[in-house]
Design a protein around this motif. Structure first.
Motif, PDB file in Angstrom:
ATOM      1  N   LEU A   1      14.755  56.717  19.511  1.00  0.00           N
ATOM      2  CA  LEU A   1      15.407  57.930  19.511  1.00  0.00           C
ATOM      3  C   LEU A   1      16.927  57.484  19.943  1.00  0.00           C
ATOM      4  N   LEU A   2      17.059  56.820  21.157  1.00  0.00           N
ATOM      5  CA  LEU A   2      18.284  56.651  21.825  1.00  0.00           C
ATOM      6  C   LEU A   2      19.227  55.806  20.675  1.00  0.00           C
ATOM      7  N   GLU A   3      18.627  54.727  19.979  1.00  0.00           N
ATOM      8  CA  GLU A   3      19.573  53.919  19.289  1.00  0.00           C
ATOM      9  C   GLU A   3      20.028  54.994  18.016  1.00  0.00           C
ATOM     10  N   HIS A   4      19.370  55.874  17.748  1.00  0.00           N
ATOM     11  CA  HIS A   4      19.844  56.909  16.748  1.00  0.00           C
ATOM     12  C   HIS A   4      20.719  58.021  17.376  1.00  0.00           C
ATOM     13  N   ALA A   5      20.925  57.914  18.618  1.00  0.00           N
ATOM     14  CA  ALA A   5      21.749  59.037  19.196  1.00  0.00           C
ATOM     15  C   ALA A   5      20.900  60.366  19.420  1.00  0.00           C
ATOM     16  N   ARG A   6      19.731  60.444  19.298  1.00  0.00           N
ATOM     17  CA  ARG A   6      18.900  61.565  19.365  1.00  0.00           C
ATOM     18  C   ARG A   6      18.241  61.833  20.634  1.00  0.00           C
ATOM     19  N   VAL A   7      18.760  61.372  21.587  1.00  0.00           N
ATOM     20  CA  VAL A   7      18.177  61.709  22.981  1.00  0.00           C
ATOM     21  C   VAL A   7      19.304  62.506  23.604  1.00  0.00           C
ATOM     22  N   PRO A   8      19.184  63.976  23.955  1.00  0.00           N
ATOM     23  CA  PRO A   8      20.328  64.496  24.609  1.00  0.00           C
ATOM     24  C   PRO A   8      20.749  64.087  25.854  1.00  0.00           C
ATOM     25  N   ARG A   9      21.902  64.248  26.015  1.00  0.00           N
ATOM     26  CA  ARG A   9      22.668  63.693  27.583  1.00  0.00           C
ATOM     27  C   ARG A   9      21.633  64.364  28.751  1.00  0.00           C
ATOM     28  N   THR A  10      21.210  65.357  28.564  1.00  0.00           N
ATOM     29  CA  THR A  10      20.621  66.025  29.644  1.00  0.00           C
ATOM     30  C   THR A  10      19.208  65.070  29.977  1.00  0.00           C
ATOM     31  N   ARG A  11      18.690  64.639  28.788  1.00  0.00           N
ATOM     32  CA  ARG A  11      17.504  63.694  28.966  1.00  0.00           C
ATOM     33  C   ARG A  11      17.864  62.383  29.512  1.00  0.00           C
ATOM     34  N   LEU A  12      19.005  61.869  29.391  1.00  0.00           N
ATOM     35  CA  LEU A  12      19.584  60.566  29.920  1.00  0.00           C
ATOM     36  C   LEU A  12      19.479  60.832  31.587  1.00  0.00           C
ATOM     37  N   THR A  13      19.710  62.240  32.172  1.00  0.00           N
ATOM     38  CA  THR A  13      19.506  62.467  33.184  1.00  0.00           C
ATOM     39  C   THR A  13      17.932  62.018  33.909  1.00  0.00           C
ATOM     40  N   TRP A  14      17.151  62.284  33.209  1.00  0.00           N
ATOM     41  CA  TRP A  14      15.687  61.847  33.935  1.00  0.00           C
ATOM     42  C   TRP A  14      15.466  60.407  33.840  1.00  0.00           C
ATOM     43  N   LEU A  15      16.357  59.702  32.799  1.00  0.00           N
ATOM     44  CA  LEU A  15      16.139  58.167  32.932  1.00  0.00           C
ATOM     45  C   LEU A  15      16.831  57.779  34.175  1.00  0.00           C
ATOM     46  N   ALA A  16      17.923  58.405  34.823  1.00  0.00           N
ATOM     47  CA  ALA A  16      18.625  58.076  36.027  1.00  0.00           C
ATOM     48  C   ALA A  16      17.797  58.408  37.038  1.00  0.00           C
ATOM     49  N   GLY A  17      17.252  59.639  37.029  1.00  0.00           N
ATOM     50  CA  GLY A  17      16.528  60.263  38.244  1.00  0.00           C
ATOM     51  C   GLY A  17      15.115  59.639  38.361  1.00  0.00           C
ATOM     52  N   GLU A  18      14.535  59.150  37.412  1.00  0.00           N
ATOM     53  CA  GLU A  18      13.222  58.506  37.429  1.00  0.00           C
ATOM     54  C   GLU A  18      13.348  57.169  38.145  1.00  0.00           C
ATOM     55  N   GLU A  19      14.505  56.234  37.484  1.00  0.00           N
ATOM     56  CA  GLU A  19      14.777  54.931  38.128  1.00  0.00           C
ATOM     57  C   GLU A  19      15.313  54.977  39.515  1.00  0.00           C
ATOM     58  N   PHE A  20      15.943  56.023  39.850  1.00  0.00           N
ATOM     59  CA  PHE A  20      16.193  56.174  41.293  1.00  0.00           C
ATOM     60  C   PHE A  20      15.010  56.060  42.134  1.00  0.00           C
ATOM     61  N   ARG A  21      14.024  56.679  41.917  1.00  0.00           N
ATOM     62  CA  ARG A  21      12.546  56.774  42.643  1.00  0.00           C
ATOM     63  C   ARG A  21      12.271  55.227  42.482  1.00  0.00           C
ATOM     64  N   ILE A  22      12.063  54.813  41.068  1.00  0.00           N
ATOM     65  CA  ILE A  22      11.523  53.608  40.831  1.00  0.00           C
ATOM     66  C   ILE A  22      11.975  52.362  41.665  1.00  0.00           C
ATOM     67  N   VAL A  23      13.357  52.258  41.439  1.00  0.00           N
ATOM     68  CA  VAL A  23      14.039  51.032  42.002  1.00  0.00           C
ATOM     69  C   VAL A  23      13.964  51.076  43.465  1.00  0.00           C
ATOM     70  N   ASP A  24      13.838  52.334  44.254  1.00  0.00           N
ATOM     71  CA  ASP A  24      13.899  52.274  45.701  1.00  0.00           C
ATOM     72  C   ASP A  24      12.696  51.767  46.169  1.00  0.00           C
ATOM     73  N   SER A  25      11.633  52.448  45.382  1.00  0.00           N
ATOM     74  CA  SER A  25      10.054  51.993  45.727  1.00  0.00           C
ATOM     75  C   SER A  25       9.566  50.564  45.405  1.00  0.00           C
ATOM     76  N   ASP A  26      10.363  49.977  44.320  1.00  0.00           N
ATOM     77  CA  ASP A  26      10.016  48.772  44.147  1.00  0.00           C
ATOM     78  C   ASP A  26      10.793  47.778  45.029  1.00  0.00           C
ATOM     79  N   ARG A  27      11.752  48.093  45.477  1.00  0.00           N
ATOM     80  CA  ARG A  27      12.378  47.375  46.586  1.00  0.00           C
ATOM     81  C   ARG A  27      11.736  47.120  47.935  1.00  0.00           C
ATOM     82  N   ARG A  28      11.079  48.350  48.130  1.00  0.00           N
ATOM     83  CA  ARG A  28      10.331  48.237  49.443  1.00  0.00           C
ATOM     84  C   ARG A  28       8.847  47.472  49.088  1.00  0.00           C
ATOM     85  N   SER A  29       8.492  47.788  48.075  1.00  0.00           N
ATOM     86  CA  SER A  29       7.367  47.003  47.782  1.00  0.00           C
ATOM     87  C   SER A  29       7.402  45.354  47.631  1.00  0.00           C
TER      88      SER A  29
END
Length: 220
Positions: A29-57
């Motif tokens: 969907l992203l490669e066809h511009a069918r992901v709304p920008r509001t959903r991109l904030t999910w990507l940023a928000g989820e990765e914010f938690r994931i990267v911080d956790s993985d760094r500690r792990s």
């Protein structure tokens, strides 16, 4: 014998992952511009938690297994996550998200299963399990990140610095594969069960799939 068995474990794990892989609907969907920008904030928000956790792990793994080759390997991964954490803020800023917004974001449980499992293995697992899991899943994860960066540039007009988080993960660190294989070899030589070591990459792959599926959920 251990060297050959370690290579066989890697090959088997990659084959298992390849045979169970499904299309990444979010990236399609992203490669066809069918992901709304509001959903991109999910990507940023989820990765914010994931990267911080993985760094500690990874830092915990480096402390639990300080001797070479594991100590240097996991310390390098922890440092990489710290660098990626900084780059992630550039992506978030391009979406209009502040540090406060990232911290206020409410993560989705299924999207956080990957870092939860990695944290569990960091606390209770072996170096060989985690090394094989990271090595076997690296190619797919790197490909997904490269596709994400390309789509964000081409379809959403994001600048290079805004997608640097994804280009950072698009290629493996120098020596990564050799170090990971050495760690798996060391685990087998110490008598670890090949079946136990091989379980981690399968589960990590399933949890990563859950992450991408969550991002695509309910999108038309």
């Amino acid at each position: 014998m251990a060297d050959r068995t370690a290579a066989e474990l890697v090959a088997r794990a990659r084959e298992d992952i390849s045979s169970s892989a499904t299309p990444n609907r979010f990236l399609d969907l992203l490669e066809h511009a069918r992901v709304p920008r509001t959903r991109l904030t999910w990507l940023a928000g989820e990765e914010f938690r994931i990267v911080d956790s993985d760094r500690r792990s990874f830092a915990l793994l480096a402390a639990r297994f300080p001797e070479p080759p594991a100590g240097e390997f996991f310390l390098g991964l922890a440092q990489g996550e710290a660098q990626a954490f900084t780059l992630l803020h550039e992506f978030a800023a391009a979406l209009g998200m502040s540090e406060k917004d990232l911290r206020a974001y409410e993560p989705h449980p299924a999207a956080q299963s990957y870092p939860a499992y990695l944290a569990q293995r960091a606390a209770y697992g072996t170096a060989a399990e985690v090394a094989l899991g990271m090595l076997a899943n690296l190619e797919e994860w790197g490909n997904y990140c490269a596709r994400t960066a390309s789509a964000l540039r081409a379809q959403y007009g994001l600048a290079e610095e805004a997608v640097a988080f994804f280009t950072f993960f698009g290629a493996a660190p120098p020596g990564f594969a050799d170090q990971a294989l050495d760690i798996v070899t060391a685990g087998l030589t110490a008598g670890e069960s090949p079946e136990d070591i091989a379980r981690a990459p399968r589960l990590l792959h399933s949890y990563e799939t859950a992450f991408w599926d969550t991002l695509a959920s309910d999108l038309p």
